[in-house]
Design a protein around this motif. Structure first.
Motif, PDB file in Angstrom:
ATOM      1  N   MET A   1       0.855  -1.268   0.034  1.00  0.00           N
ATOM      2  CA  MET A   1       0.203  -0.081   0.248  1.00  0.00           C
ATOM      3  C   MET A   1       0.906   1.253   0.173  1.00  0.00           C
ATOM      4  O   MET A   1       2.025   1.150   0.105  1.00  0.00           O
ATOM      5  N   ASN A   2       0.153   2.254  -0.414  1.00  0.00           N
ATOM      6  CA  ASN A   2       0.826   3.722  -0.370  1.00  0.00           C
ATOM      7  C   ASN A   2       0.189   4.724   0.271  1.00  0.00           C
ATOM      8  O   ASN A   2      -1.164   4.676  -0.002  1.00  0.00           O
ATOM      9  N   ILE A   3       0.528   5.552   1.249  1.00  0.00           N
ATOM     10  CA  ILE A   3      -0.015   6.639   1.598  1.00  0.00           C
ATOM     11  C   ILE A   3       0.712   7.878   1.179  1.00  0.00           C
ATOM     12  O   ILE A   3       1.613   7.963   1.269  1.00  0.00           O
ATOM     13  N   VAL A   4      -0.260   8.756   0.871  1.00  0.00           N
ATOM     14  CA  VAL A   4       0.166  10.118   0.215  1.00  0.00           C
ATOM     15  C   VAL A   4      -0.427  11.339   1.109  1.00  0.00           C
ATOM     16  O   VAL A   4      -1.740  11.057   1.305  1.00  0.00           O
ATOM     17  N   LEU A   5       0.592  12.053   1.448  1.00  0.00           N
ATOM     18  CA  LEU A   5       0.155  13.207   2.267  1.00  0.00           C
ATOM     19  C   LEU A   5       0.278  14.464   1.324  1.00  0.00           C
ATOM     20  O   LEU A   5       1.320  14.835   1.013  1.00  0.00           O
ATOM     21  N   LEU A   6      -0.660  15.255   0.952  1.00  0.00           N
ATOM     22  CA  LEU A   6      -0.716  16.293   0.299  1.00  0.00           C
ATOM     23  C   LEU A   6      -0.538  17.640   0.982  1.00  0.00           C
ATOM     24  O   LEU A   6      -1.599  17.969   1.820  1.00  0.00           O
ATOM     25  N   GLU A   7       0.416  18.218   0.798  1.00  0.00           N
ATOM     26  CA  GLU A   7       1.045  19.450   1.671  1.00  0.00           C
ATOM     27  C   GLU A   7       0.873  19.325   3.100  1.00  0.00           C
ATOM     28  O   GLU A   7      -0.070  19.975   3.649  1.00  0.00           O
ATOM     29  N   PRO A   8       1.250  18.283   3.949  1.00  0.00           N
ATOM     30  CA  PRO A   8       1.026  18.211   5.426  1.00  0.00           C
ATOM     31  C   PRO A   8       1.607  19.613   5.878  1.00  0.00           C
ATOM     32  O   PRO A   8       2.698  20.070   5.622  1.00  0.00           O
ATOM     33  N   GLU A   9       1.123  19.747   6.987  1.00  0.00           N
ATOM     34  CA  GLU A   9       1.357  20.806   7.879  1.00  0.00           C
ATOM     35  C   GLU A   9       1.727  20.729   9.276  1.00  0.00           C
ATOM     36  O   GLU A   9       2.572  21.545   9.929  1.00  0.00           O
ATOM     37  N   ILE A  10       1.597  19.452   9.990  1.00  0.00           N
ATOM     38  CA  ILE A  10       1.895  19.290  11.279  1.00  0.00           C
ATOM     39  C   ILE A  10       2.902  18.115  11.475  1.00  0.00           C
ATOM     40  O   ILE A  10       2.478  17.017  11.187  1.00  0.00           O
ATOM     41  N   PRO A  11       4.359  18.501  11.658  1.00  0.00           N
ATOM     42  CA  PRO A  11       5.308  17.465  11.882  1.00  0.00           C
ATOM     43  C   PRO A  11       5.050  16.422  12.748  1.00  0.00           C
ATOM     44  O   PRO A  11       5.397  15.089  12.220  1.00  0.00           O
ATOM     45  N   GLN A  12       4.250  16.485  13.660  1.00  0.00           N
ATOM     46  CA  GLN A  12       4.109  15.385  14.650  1.00  0.00           C
ATOM     47  C   GLN A  12       2.922  14.306  14.093  1.00  0.00           C
ATOM     48  O   GLN A  12       3.318  13.115  14.063  1.00  0.00           O
ATOM     49  N   ASN A  13       2.061  14.873  13.410  1.00  0.00           N
ATOM     50  CA  ASN A  13       1.041  14.025  12.572  1.00  0.00           C
ATOM     51  C   ASN A  13       1.753  13.132  11.569  1.00  0.00           C
ATOM     52  O   ASN A  13       1.740  11.969  11.362  1.00  0.00           O
ATOM     53  N   THR A  14       2.833  13.835  10.511  1.00  0.00           N
ATOM     54  CA  THR A  14       3.456  13.173   9.674  1.00  0.00           C
ATOM     55  C   THR A  14       4.454  11.973  10.285  1.00  0.00           C
ATOM     56  O   THR A  14       4.650  11.128   9.764  1.00  0.00           O
ATOM     57  N   GLY A  15       5.076  12.692  11.408  1.00  0.00           N
ATOM     58  CA  GLY A  15       5.940  11.541  12.020  1.00  0.00           C
ATOM     59  C   GLY A  15       5.202  10.350  12.723  1.00  0.00           C
ATOM     60  O   GLY A  15       5.635   8.966  12.301  1.00  0.00           O
ATOM     61  N   ASN A  16       3.924  10.479  13.171  1.00  0.00           N
ATOM     62  CA  ASN A  16       3.069   9.520  13.528  1.00  0.00           C
ATOM     63  C   ASN A  16       2.723   8.627  12.368  1.00  0.00           C
ATOM     64  O   ASN A  16       2.542   7.328  12.340  1.00  0.00           O
ATOM     65  N   ILE A  17       2.306   9.252  11.323  1.00  0.00           N
ATOM     66  CA  ILE A  17       1.978   8.499  10.074  1.00  0.00           C
ATOM     67  C   ILE A  17       3.038   7.640   9.359  1.00  0.00           C
ATOM     68  O   ILE A  17       2.970   6.505   9.076  1.00  0.00           O
ATOM     69  N   GLY A  18       4.280   8.130   9.585  1.00  0.00           N
ATOM     70  CA  GLY A  18       5.535   7.486   9.096  1.00  0.00           C
ATOM     71  C   GLY A  18       5.599   6.361  10.055  1.00  0.00           C
ATOM     72  O   GLY A  18       6.198   5.230   9.550  1.00  0.00           O
ATOM     73  N   ARG A  19       5.588   6.234  11.308  1.00  0.00           N
ATOM     74  CA  ARG A  19       5.561   5.003  12.158  1.00  0.00           C
ATOM     75  C   ARG A  19       4.578   4.315  11.819  1.00  0.00           C
ATOM     76  O   ARG A  19       4.847   2.930  11.463  1.00  0.00           O
ATOM     77  N   THR A  20       3.392   4.325  11.638  1.00  0.00           N
ATOM     78  CA  THR A  20       2.339   3.481  11.233  1.00  0.00           C
ATOM     79  C   THR A  20       2.584   2.900   9.545  1.00  0.00           C
ATOM     80  O   THR A  20       2.585   1.631   9.449  1.00  0.00           O
ATOM     81  N   CYS A  21       3.342   3.799   8.809  1.00  0.00           N
ATOM     82  CA  CYS A  21       3.620   3.056   7.439  1.00  0.00           C
ATOM     83  C   CYS A  21       4.911   2.159   7.586  1.00  0.00           C
ATOM     84  O   CYS A  21       4.707   1.082   6.956  1.00  0.00           O
ATOM     85  N   PHE A  22       5.620   2.467   8.446  1.00  0.00           N
ATOM     86  CA  PHE A  22       6.728   1.653   8.646  1.00  0.00           C
ATOM     87  C   PHE A  22       6.428   0.144   9.225  1.00  0.00           C
ATOM     88  O   PHE A  22       6.907  -0.918   8.787  1.00  0.00           O
ATOM     89  N   ALA A  23       5.570   0.314  10.219  1.00  0.00           N
ATOM     90  CA  ALA A  23       5.004  -0.778  10.861  1.00  0.00           C
ATOM     91  C   ALA A  23       4.130  -1.782   9.975  1.00  0.00           C
ATOM     92  O   ALA A  23       3.951  -2.950  10.352  1.00  0.00           O
ATOM     93  N   THR A  24       3.605  -1.186   8.801  1.00  0.00           N
ATOM     94  CA  THR A  24       2.850  -1.841   7.808  1.00  0.00           C
ATOM     95  C   THR A  24       3.517  -2.351   6.584  1.00  0.00           C
ATOM     96  O   THR A  24       2.784  -2.808   5.820  1.00  0.00           O
ATOM     97  N   GLY A  25       4.712  -1.786   6.631  1.00  0.00           N
ATOM     98  CA  GLY A  25       5.532  -2.007   5.210  1.00  0.00           C
ATOM     99  C   GLY A  25       4.897  -0.947   4.120  1.00  0.00           C
ATOM    100  O   GLY A  25       4.758  -1.431   2.967  1.00  0.00           O
ATOM    101  N   THR A  26       4.295   0.128   4.379  1.00  0.00           N
ATOM    102  CA  THR A  26       3.693   0.909   3.382  1.00  0.00           C
ATOM    103  C   THR A  26       4.513   1.954   3.062  1.00  0.00           C
ATOM    104  O   THR A  26       5.223   2.531   4.063  1.00  0.00           O
TER     105      THR A  26
END
Length: 162
Positions: free
Chosen positions: A1-26
Protein backbone atom coordinates in the motif's frame (compact mmCIF):
# COMPACT_ATOMS: atom_id res chain seq x y z
CA UNK A 1 0.00 0.00 0.00
CA UNK A 2 0.91 3.64 -0.39
CA UNK A 3 -0.09 6.60 1.77
CA UNK A 4 0.07 10.07 0.23
CA UNK A 5 0.08 13.29 2.25
CA UNK A 6 -0.73 16.36 0.17
CA UNK A 7 0.97 19.43 1.68
CA UNK A 8 1.17 18.22 5.29
CA UNK A 9 1.33 20.94 7.91
CA UNK A 10 1.98 19.33 11.30
CA UNK A 11 5.24 17.44 11.76
CA UNK A 12 3.97 15.35 14.67
CA UNK A 13 1.14 14.00 12.49
CA UNK A 14 3.51 13.18 9.65
CA UNK A 15 5.91 11.48 12.07
CA UNK A 16 3.07 9.41 13.53
CA UNK A 17 1.90 8.46 10.04
CA UNK A 18 5.47 7.54 9.09
CA UNK A 19 5.66 5.20 12.05
CA UNK A 20 2.37 3.56 11.04
CA UNK A 21 3.65 3.18 7.48
CA UNK A 22 6.89 1.61 8.69
CA UNK A 23 4.99 -0.82 10.94
CA UNK A 24 2.85 -1.98 8.02
CA UNK A 25 5.41 -1.99 5.20
CA UNK A 26 3.59 0.89 3.53
CA UNK A 27 5.35 3.47 1.37
CA UNK A 28 4.84 7.12 2.33
CA UNK A 29 4.60 9.87 -0.31
CA UNK A 30 4.90 13.52 0.78
CA UNK A 31 3.86 16.32 -1.57
CA UNK A 32 5.32 19.82 -1.13
CA UNK A 33 4.89 22.43 0.07
CA UNK A 34 5.14 21.17 3.62
CA UNK A 35 4.97 23.51 6.63
CA UNK A 36 8.07 21.90 8.17
CA UNK A 37 11.37 20.42 7.12
CA UNK A 38 12.00 16.70 7.13
CA UNK A 39 14.71 16.99 9.76
CA UNK A 40 12.20 18.67 12.11
CA UNK A 41 12.75 17.27 15.62
CA UNK A 42 8.98 16.92 16.21
CA UNK A 43 8.61 14.78 13.09
CA UNK A 44 11.47 12.54 14.17
CA UNK A 45 10.16 12.35 17.74
CA UNK A 46 6.73 11.18 16.58
CA UNK A 47 8.26 8.76 14.08
CA UNK A 48 10.71 7.59 16.73
CA UNK A 49 13.76 5.74 15.51
CA UNK A 50 11.84 4.26 12.56
CA UNK A 51 12.00 7.39 10.41
CA UNK A 52 15.48 6.65 9.06
CA UNK A 53 14.28 3.27 7.68
CA UNK A 54 10.96 4.49 6.28
CA UNK A 55 10.32 4.14 2.54
CA UNK A 56 9.42 7.77 1.77
CA UNK A 57 9.37 9.81 -1.44
CA UNK A 58 9.01 13.59 -1.56
CA UNK A 59 7.50 15.40 -4.56
CA UNK A 60 7.82 19.06 -5.50
CA UNK A 61 4.09 19.45 -6.18
CA UNK A 62 0.85 17.60 -6.89
CA UNK A 63 1.69 17.84 -10.61
CA UNK A 64 5.09 16.25 -9.95
CA UNK A 65 3.41 13.43 -7.98
CA UNK A 66 0.94 12.80 -10.82
CA UNK A 67 3.71 12.85 -13.46
CA UNK A 68 5.78 10.30 -11.52
CA UNK A 69 2.78 8.05 -10.71
CA UNK A 70 0.67 8.23 -13.89
CA UNK A 71 -1.22 4.94 -13.83
CA UNK A 72 -1.78 4.25 -10.15
CA UNK A 73 -5.13 3.82 -8.44
CA UNK A 74 -5.67 6.56 -5.89
CA UNK A 75 -8.36 6.73 -3.23
CA UNK A 76 -9.01 10.29 -2.05
CA UNK A 77 -9.89 10.59 1.64
CA UNK A 78 -12.34 13.42 2.24
CA UNK A 79 -15.16 14.25 4.61
CA UNK A 80 -17.15 15.32 1.54
CA UNK A 81 -17.38 11.92 -0.21
CA UNK A 82 -20.70 10.10 -0.58
CA UNK A 83 -18.95 6.68 -0.39
CA UNK A 84 -17.60 5.12 2.83
CA UNK A 85 -14.01 3.85 2.99
CA UNK A 86 -15.39 0.36 3.69
CA UNK A 87 -17.45 0.37 0.47
CA UNK A 88 -14.44 -0.07 -1.81
CA UNK A 89 -11.94 -2.83 -2.58
CA UNK A 90 -8.33 -1.84 -2.09
CA UNK A 91 -5.54 -3.42 -4.09
CA UNK A 92 -2.08 -4.08 -2.65
CA UNK A 93 -0.52 -1.34 -4.81
CA UNK A 94 -3.25 1.28 -4.32
CA UNK A 95 -2.61 4.76 -2.97
CA UNK A 96 -4.70 6.55 -0.35
CA UNK A 97 -4.32 10.33 -0.42
CA UNK A 98 -4.98 12.68 2.49
CA UNK A 99 -5.02 16.47 2.27
CA UNK A 100 -3.43 19.02 4.54
CA UNK A 101 -4.76 19.25 8.06
CA UNK A 102 -6.33 22.71 7.69
CA UNK A 103 -8.22 22.22 4.43
CA UNK A 104 -8.09 18.64 3.14
CA UNK A 105 -7.70 17.81 -0.54
CA UNK A 106 -8.69 20.72 -2.82
CA UNK A 107 -12.16 20.31 -4.30
CA UNK A 108 -10.70 20.82 -7.78
CA UNK A 109 -8.92 17.48 -7.35
CA UNK A 110 -11.88 15.76 -5.71
CA UNK A 111 -14.37 16.55 -8.48
CA UNK A 112 -12.00 15.08 -11.06
CA UNK A 113 -11.97 11.78 -9.13
CA UNK A 114 -15.48 11.52 -7.67
CA UNK A 115 -15.69 7.72 -7.97
CA UNK A 116 -12.50 7.31 -5.94
CA UNK A 117 -13.42 9.64 -3.08
CA UNK A 118 -14.11 7.93 0.25
CA UNK A 119 -15.01 9.07 3.74
CA UNK A 120 -14.91 7.86 7.32
CA UNK A 121 -18.42 8.20 8.81
CA UNK A 122 -18.67 10.60 11.75
CA UNK A 123 -21.37 12.29 13.76
CA UNK A 124 -22.72 15.61 12.54
CA UNK A 125 -20.94 18.71 13.73
CA UNK A 126 -17.47 17.14 13.62
CA UNK A 127 -15.27 18.72 10.96
CA UNK A 128 -12.79 15.85 10.75
CA UNK A 129 -10.71 13.31 12.62
CA UNK A 130 -7.01 13.76 13.25
CA UNK A 131 -5.19 12.87 10.02
CA UNK A 132 -2.94 10.29 11.72
CA UNK A 133 -6.03 8.51 13.05
CA UNK A 134 -7.71 8.67 9.65
CA UNK A 135 -4.65 7.19 7.95
CA UNK A 136 -4.57 4.32 10.46
CA UNK A 137 -8.29 3.59 10.07
CA UNK A 138 -8.21 3.48 6.29
CA UNK A 139 -4.82 1.79 5.95
CA UNK A 140 -5.75 -1.04 8.28
CA UNK A 141 -9.05 -1.58 6.45
CA UNK A 142 -7.12 -1.94 3.20
CA UNK A 143 -4.66 -4.33 4.85
CA UNK A 144 -7.52 -6.32 6.42
CA UNK A 145 -9.05 -6.75 2.97
CA UNK A 146 -5.72 -8.23 1.85
CA UNK A 147 -5.65 -10.56 4.89
CA UNK A 148 -2.66 -8.63 6.30
CA UNK A 149 -0.42 -10.27 3.68
CA UNK A 150 3.18 -10.57 4.82
CA UNK A 151 2.52 -9.08 8.25
CA UNK A 152 3.20 -10.68 11.61
CA UNK A 153 -0.14 -11.63 13.11
CA UNK A 154 0.95 -13.00 16.48
CA UNK A 155 2.93 -11.30 19.19
CA UNK A 156 5.01 -12.68 22.01
CA UNK A 157 4.84 -11.79 25.67
CA UNK A 158 8.04 -10.37 27.16
CA UNK A 159 8.14 -12.24 30.47
CA UNK A 160 5.42 -14.90 30.32
CA UNK A 161 4.08 -17.30 27.71
CA UNK A 162 0.56 -17.76 26.46
Amino acid sequence: MNIVLLEPEIPQNTGNIGRTCFATGTKLHLIEPMKFVINDKNLKRAGMDYWKDLDVTIYDSYADFCAKNPDVKIWYATTKAPKKYTDVEYGPDDYIMFGKESAGIPEEILVQHKDNCVRIPMNEGIRSLNIANSVAIMLFESLRQQDFAGMQEEGELHRLTW
